[in-house]
Design an enzyme around this catalytic site. Sequence first.
Site, PDB file in Angstrom:
ATOM      1  N   ASP A 192       6.056 -34.775  17.462  1.00 28.34           N
ATOM      2  CA  ASP A 192       5.929 -34.481  18.736  1.00 28.34           C
ATOM      3  C   ASP A 192       4.804 -33.333  18.865  1.00 28.34           C
ATOM      4  OD1 ASP A 192       8.060 -35.545  20.088  1.00 28.34           O
ATOM      5  OD2 ASP A 192       9.304 -33.469  20.316  1.00 28.34           O
ATOM      6  N   LYS A 214       0.627 -38.900  22.247  1.00 31.98           N
ATOM      7  CA  LYS A 214      -0.485 -39.952  22.517  1.00 31.98           C
ATOM      8  C   LYS A 214      -0.034 -41.270  23.033  1.00 31.98           C
ATOM      9  CE  LYS A 214      -4.243 -37.495  20.776  1.00 31.98           C
ATOM     10  NZ  LYS A 214      -4.686 -37.378  19.371  1.00 31.98           N
TER      11      LYS A 214
END
Length: 398
Positions: A192, A214
């Site tokens: 994360d 991402k």
Amino acid sequence: MSENPYLVGLRLAGRKVVVVGGGSVAQRRLGLLVDSGADVHVVTRSATPAVEAMPGITLVLRDYRDGDLDGAWYVLAATSDPEVNAAVVAEADRRRIFCVRADVAVEGSAVTPATLDHAGLTVGVLAGGEHRRSAAIRTAIGEALQTGAVSAPSADAAPGGVALVGAGPGDPELITVRGRRLLAQADVVIADRLAPPQLLGDLPPHVEVIDAAKIPYGRAMAQEAINALLIEHARAGKFVVRLKGGDPFVFARGYEEVQACTEAGIPVTVVPGVTSAIAVPALAGVPVTHRGLNHEFVVVSGHVAPGHPESLVNWDALAAMGGTIVLLMAVERIEQFCDVLLKGGRPAQTPVLVVQHGTTAAQYLLRASLADAPEKIRAEGIRPPAIVVIGPVAGFGA
Ligand SMILES: C[S@@+](CC[C@H](N)C(=O)[O-])C[C@H]1O[C@@H](n2cnc3c(N)ncnc32)[C@H](O)[C@@H]1O
């Protein structure tokens, strides 16, 4: 004759072990002895409260007397009286029972190593009676095993499936021992945004690190993509660590990941983490509870506004209570939260603490009251991640 002790492991399950003495020295040994399954008898004139409350021991509250070692396989002489310890060693020698003497180690027929347990390994260190040295080496080996600097190939296959690991609030030292150990065994890490980047820096080069922040698509789709990645890599035989900021279940969709893996037949291990909701205030000097000030604290997500059709928060109840409110993800809508709490009756002067990037080198603190918190937060340009603590405890350290 060599004075070097011979290091051995004792199988004590079901066997009588006598500990003479019930002070802090005995107390330190008792946990491991009980864990070994030994039938532990403690003979002592007086015991510390922890020894008195220790489950799984037989406590005999009286002076040691000759004959107490009858039937024992192993003995610890750990009283504060050297004469008593000497008498215990003498009886043990007579009966040919190995005996540790805590005050003068060389006088005993056995010595206790500094030990550690790690993933089914037990490591014992003796340093010729230099306890600090043996403890320091033991600790260094433990750290090396935890970080993966020394790897401990296991007789069992490496752990499989997925481990959902809480990485703690930001400071890399605040991951749990189990979390750190599993991270060191990972083939793939899906991390994360809020997981401490330093933890990833320690990973060996062959480990594939996937930055979950991402992953494209909207929020819901990204979660599905993460679930799919967990399953795909685990099915390919990789051990996947899903590394999440704080605790994996606190406003973190961790249980959705557990459900997705379980439905796909992938075994999941959950390793709770130190949540930012408690640790970030704590390391900024504010306890979430304090005797005489509050008997409740509530952790609230601010990702939707009060009155929003999807809101599950009873803001009137929060306004009516006197305890601590810890708001996560609240910066964007802070005006609305303070407003609803004030309207519901929380006093305007209620202390507020805002902590941005808590527990990291970038930590930034802002102190305010319920009345002026929104204005100050905007003026100072506070951005997520931040925790907002509201209630009397937030005034500590001001
Ligand atoms: C999606 S929640 C995840 C919480 C996480 N599972 C936990 O137990 O800490 C993210 C929010 O947690 C808070 N947060 C997490 N880490 C923080 C930190 N180091 N400093 C301040 N707030 C933090 C912020 O409110 C952030 O917006």
